[in-house]
Write an enzyme that holds these catalytic residues in place. Structure first.
Site, PDB file in Angstrom:
ATOM      1  N   SER A 173     -13.204   8.129  -3.280  1.00  0.00           N
ATOM      2  CA  SER A 173     -12.906   7.030  -2.993  1.00  0.00           C
ATOM      3  C   SER A 173     -13.208   6.491  -1.531  1.00  0.00           C
ATOM      4  O   SER A 173     -13.295   5.220  -1.466  1.00  0.00           O
ATOM      5  CB  SER A 173     -11.510   6.489  -3.429  1.00  0.00           C
ATOM      6  OG  SER A 173     -10.566   7.355  -2.811  1.00  0.00           O
ATOM      7  N   ASP A 217      -4.431   0.181   1.203  1.00  0.00           N
ATOM      8  CA  ASP A 217      -3.728   0.255  -0.157  1.00  0.00           C
ATOM      9  C   ASP A 217      -2.809   1.667   0.138  1.00  0.00           C
ATOM     10  O   ASP A 217      -2.917   2.141   1.479  1.00  0.00           O
ATOM     11  CB  ASP A 217      -4.380   0.244  -1.320  1.00  0.00           C
ATOM     12  CG  ASP A 217      -5.323   1.349  -1.260  1.00  0.00           C
ATOM     13  OD1 ASP A 217      -5.390   2.152  -0.736  1.00  0.00           O
ATOM     14  OD2 ASP A 217      -6.271   1.255  -2.355  1.00  0.00           O
ATOM     15  N   HIS A 254      -5.987   4.438   0.714  1.00  0.00           N
ATOM     16  CA  HIS A 254      -7.219   4.168   1.505  1.00  0.00           C
ATOM     17  C   HIS A 254      -7.145   3.284   2.932  1.00  0.00           C
ATOM     18  O   HIS A 254      -6.096   2.518   3.063  1.00  0.00           O
ATOM     19  CB  HIS A 254      -8.097   3.674   0.653  1.00  0.00           C
ATOM     20  CG  HIS A 254      -8.196   4.299  -0.443  1.00  0.00           C
ATOM     21  ND1 HIS A 254      -7.630   3.840  -1.845  1.00  0.00           N
ATOM     22  CD2 HIS A 254      -9.058   5.276  -0.861  1.00  0.00           C
ATOM     23  CE1 HIS A 254      -7.963   4.603  -2.755  1.00  0.00           C
ATOM     24  NE2 HIS A 254      -8.682   5.571  -2.383  1.00  0.00           N
TER      25      HIS A 254
END
Ligand SMILES: *[C@@H]1O[C@H](CO)[C@@H](O)[C@H](O)[C@H]1NC(C)=O
Ligand SMILES: *[C@@H]1O[C@H](CO)[C@@H](O)[C@H](O)[C@H]1NC(C)=O
Ligand SMILES: *[C@@H]1O[C@H](CO)[C@@H](O)[C@H](O)[C@H]1NC(C)=O
Ligand SMILES: *[C@@H]1O[C@H](CO)[C@@H](O)[C@H](O)[C@H]1NC(C)=O
Length: 383
Positions: free
Chosen positions: A50, A346, A349
């Site tokens: 990610s 978040d 991240h």
């Protein structure tokens, strides 16, 4: 307004753009666009999780590891949620920008669905990264159902190699790949799975898991080499014990979760070993290893030096430190207004700003953060 111009505004109209470059003295030596024009790699191929995904998982049926909904992308041009786990651009984009591209190449799965532009797109590079994935085939599958492991990403690259060979021939393809940058950022999900799926694992079994991880990573990198990759820009695992999710799940959120951080440090050591070995085995292989652990720690030690005020909680999420729930529209998450003051977007991240700091360091940082050479030196290296 033209799309490109809007992009530039996004990054640089804000006063902290200058602030960042000014303050970065400590982290990254002399990134000065006026000094020298960075040599542009022939293309950029991006692999990983990610931290690098720019929308791959949007095309994976039933994947639970997705970010193609607002408020993700709130600071992206036109506030489009593209699938990036960020308020705006992510590290893949910032690295590509530093090498003269507008942002990261498109996801492979996106290009596959857009056949009319497929050929021109892949000649610039491709992004294969899939959020939630890991080095091991099974990593992330329990939690997220459908992710593309690194091995599958390498297989997709083999397809692209075939397609490019069809377009320009084998000799030109080899030459193009030898002058391209291969960015790989992976490992966090393998370590998180280890802790979450085997909470009571013994020390010896942990060592065996890490050894196996190293061997598997070695094999994937060797496969990439055999397909033509020569310049490897590798990014290690950040201090995952310091992310809002880990803090929120622990007893004392004021400190990082030590066990997770120890794993991240062990992973860095192993990656360093394996790259050292691999580059002595494989003729013409060059690498640059970014130490995301050290980079993040230096920010945590002195946030204000980087213009950051909150390095513990997520900007978007819910629960303690906004670290219990992802940044999901459905749960009506909290959303901070001052995103440029946050390290975390978040629960896992970084914000766009933090990923820009990381990219600048990879590009032009010193050996405390990126060894044995930095990404700009890697790309400039003449074979
Ligand atoms: C790319 O290569 C794959 C595998 O060989 C092939 O199936 C596909 O048709 C190719 N795509 C293009 C646009 O050439
Ligand atoms: C792990 O150990 C704890 C006690 O130390 C126990 O309560 C728990 O059930 C164990 N978990 C598993 C998955 O074996
Ligand atoms: C959390 O705190 C409780 C009470 O202080 C303690 O018994 C428990 O072991 C702690 N758990 C962890 C994971 O540190
Ligand atoms: C890293 O990159 C910069 C900019 O390309 C270069 O000038 C510098 O010498 C490098 N830093 C180190 C420590 O190698």
């Amino acid at each position: 307004m033209a799309k490109a111009a809007a992009d530039d505004l996004l990054l640089c109209a804000s006063s902290f753009c200058f602030l960042v470059l000014f303050l970065l003295g400590d982290l990254s030596a002399n990134v000065n666009a006026d000094d020298e024009v960075a040599p542009k790699p022939a293309a950029i191929f991006i692999f990983g999780d990610s931290t690098m995904d720019v929308g791959t998982n949007n095309w994976l049926p039933a994947s639970r590891s997705r970010a193609d909904f607002s408020p993700n992308g709130i600071d992206f041009p036109y506030s489009v949620p593209t699938g990036r786990f960020s308020n705006g651009l992510n590290s893949a984009d910032h690295i590509a920008r530093l090498f003269g591209y507008q942002r990261s190449p498109q996801p492979f799965l996106y290009s596959l669905k857009h056949q009319s532009t497929f050929k021109t797109a892949i000649l610039q590079g491709v992004n294969f990264a899939s959020a939630g994935s890991g080095i091991f085939k099974q990593t992330g599958k329990k939690k997220f159902r459908n992710v593309l492991p690194l091995g599958d990403q390498v297989k997709q690259f083999a397809t692209v190699q075939g397609n490019i060979t069809g377009l320009i021939g084998p000799g030109a393809t080899d030459l193009m790949f030898s002058r391209s940058l291969f960015v790989i950022s992976i490992g966090s999900n393998d370590l998180l799975d280890l802790v979450e799926l085997f909470p009571n694992i013994s020390t010896s079994a942990t060592v065996a898991y890490l050894d196996n991880l190293k061997l598997t990573y070695h094999n994937h990198l060797k496969d990439l080499y055999n397909l033509g990759a020569r310049k490897f820009g590798i990014i290690s695992v950040p201090p995952i014990g310091c992310c809002p999710a880990a803090r929120a799940a622990s007893n004392d959120s004021s400190v990082c979760v030590n066990g997770l951080n120890k794993l991240a440090q062990a992973f860095f050591q192993q990656t360093q070993d394996l790259l050292h070995t691999l580059s002595s085995e494989l003729k013409g292989m060059k690498y640059s290893l970014g130490n995301a652990y050290e980079m993040t720690m230096s920010i945590l030690e002195d946030p204000l030096a980087f213009g950051l005020k909150d390095t513990q909680s997520a900007c978007c999420g819910a629960g303690p430190l906004n670290g219990k729930s992802p940044c999901l529209f459905l749960i009506n998450p909290n959303l901070c207004p001052n995103r440029h003051e946050f390290l975390f977007w978040d629960l896992f991240h970084p914000t766009e700003l933090a990923s820009e700091l990381a990219a600048l360091t990879l590009y032009g940082g010193g050996t405390r953060y990126v060894t044995p050479i930095n990404f700009s030196q890697l790309v400039a290296f003449d074979d």
